[in-house]
Design an enzyme around this catalytic site. Structure first.
Site, PDB file in Angstrom:
ATOM      1  NE  ARG A   1      -2.638   0.555   3.708  1.00  0.00           N
ATOM      2  CZ  ARG A   1      -1.796   1.435   4.680  1.00  0.00           C
ATOM      3  NH1 ARG A   1      -1.754   2.624   4.363  1.00  0.00           N
ATOM      4  NH2 ARG A   1      -1.641   0.833   5.761  1.00  0.00           N
TER       5      ARG A   1
ATOM      6  CE1 TYR B   1     -17.657   8.862 -17.466  1.00  0.00           C
ATOM      7  CE2 TYR B   1     -16.312   9.290 -15.503  1.00  0.00           C
ATOM      8  CZ  TYR B   1     -17.116   8.439 -16.286  1.00  0.00           C
ATOM      9  OH  TYR B   1     -17.203   7.242 -15.750  1.00  0.00           O
TER      10      TYR B   1
ATOM     11  CG  ASP C   1      -9.903  13.714 -17.513  1.00  0.00           C
ATOM     12  OD1 ASP C   1      -9.208  13.068 -18.485  1.00  0.00           O
ATOM     13  OD2 ASP C   1     -11.011  13.240 -17.159  1.00  0.00           O
TER      14      ASP C   1
ATOM     15  CE  LYS D   1     -12.430   5.064 -20.044  1.00  0.00           C
ATOM     16  NZ  LYS D   1     -12.724   5.173 -18.755  1.00  0.00           N
TER      17      LYS D   1
END
Length: 381
Positions: free
Chosen positions: A47, A99, A171, A196
């Site tokens: 982590r 978005y 973005d 993506k």
């Protein structure tokens, strides 16, 4: 070093134990301490840090030209962390066309933390300037926008943010650093849904934030990443880094194919409007040509005949896959308004195409037969 070379070599090291050229996958959740209690290899707990995640962060930072990067479990988790790094009472200026997942995050969740938002036409710098308040700390840019592919002038918006003492974060999921580098245009940070184009194979989910400076905001964001725990797993880090190696060449083909498809659709009698910044008729074409090298792999278009016609077209395709997302090798088609749900501003006759890596003539032939079949069905008595 040029982007094609960076994509291949950034974050890459020969494995010292075996000489492996491809990076090993480090699935261990914990790492050995020395007898004196130190961590001589630099790793404590996955982590906190992991070799695969660090390699990906280093590579994306290099491609974007940034100084700090943090990888998260999804693009939404990356944005979530940016908002959490703001102090309560902070004001954010965001685009009206955003978005839809982020719009929900901003409106329905982040306001409970004491953040406030103004949603404006980000293509109009004067509207952005009017929305700025003394407590504005962040201006959020999404360009090209999803799904209408509107274009924001990153340099002008970043300048407005800095005049107000705010940060500008862009973005860059749709463009990637191969087509657009917001940090060189004045933005303070970029965010990616690495699910993506960065991953590029529709098989890994992740998000990455890259900041221009290694400053207090970067340290705060890294603290949220580690303590909050929404980290990217070693395996997904490994997959996305693998995809990154071919990103420059994939983006070139995505863009070239999309330009071919958009040009075809612009001449089709069953198509009302095409939204693609590479077309000279697009209202943001001049700005896009200035800040982008190519125009990306997404195309939206509106079908004559309304919602029913749009669904008929989507139902008639044979090669395009009816599915959400973009960035993989396969071409997708989607009716966005029905995905976004009640309150959407997306036109009901709009279809979004994620143009893949197939031959463009095959994609055009598939769209042509679907459009002709849909229009024939609608006009039949």
């Amino acid at each position: 070093m040029r982007l094609e070379t960076l994509a291949v070599h950034a974050g890459s090291r020969i494995d010292p134990a075996t000489g492996a050229v491809a990076p090993p996958l480090y699935l261990s959740t914990t790492f050995e301490r020395a007898a004196d209690g130190s961590y001589p290899r630099g790793y404590i707990y996955t982590r906190h840090s992991n070799p695969n995640r660090e390699a990906l962060e280093e590579a994306v930072a290099a491609l974007e030209g940034g100084a700090a990067a943090m990888a998260f479990a999804s693009g939404s988790a990356a944005v979530f962390a940016i908002l959490q790094a703001l102090a309560p009472g902070a004001h954010v200026v965001a685009p009206k066309e955003l978005y839809h997942g982020l719009a929900r995050l901003f409106r329905e969740i982040a306001t409970a933390w004491g953040l406030s938002f103004s949603f404006v036409d980000m293509t109009d710098p004067s509207a952005v300037a009017l929305a700025i308040r003394p407590e504005t700390r962040l201006i959020w840019v999404e360009t090209p926008s999803n799904p209408m592919l509107r274009i924001t002038d990153i340099s002008r918006i970043a300048a407005l943010a800095h005049q107000a003492g705010a940060r500008c974060i862009c973005d860059n999921t749709m463009a990637t650093p191969i087509l657009q580098r917001p940090l060189t245009l004045g933005a303070d940070g970029v965010v990616h849904s690495a699910t993506k184009y960065l991953g590029g194979h529709s098989d890994a989910m992740g998000g990455v934030v890259v900041l221009k400076e290694e400053d207090h905001f970067a340290r705060r964001l890294r603290e949220i990443q580690i303590t909050g725990g929404a980290i990217l797993s070693p395996f997904e880090s490994w997959l996305i880094l693998r995809g990154l190696r071919t990103l420059p060449y994939r983006m070139r083909v995505h863009s070239e194919n999309a330009m071919r498809v958009a040009s075809f659709l612009a001449q089709h009698p069953a198509v009302e409007t095409v939204h693609y910044p590479g077309l000279p008729t697009h209202p943001g074409h001049v700005v896009a040509a200035r800040q982008m090298d190519l125009f990306g792999g997404l195309v939206s278009f509106q079908v004559r005949g309304g919602r029913e016609a749009a669904f008929r077209v989507a139902g008639q395709v044979r090669l395009f896959i009816r599915a959400t997302s973009f960035g993989g090798p396969e071409s997708l088609i989607e009716h966005r308004a029905s995905v976004e749900g009640p309150g959407t501003a997306t036109p009901d006759n709009l279809l979004r195409l994620a143009i893949g890596l197939e031959h463009p003539d095959d994609l055009i032939e598939d769209l042509d037969q679907a459009l002709r079949a849909a229009v024939s069905d609608i006009r039949a008595p």
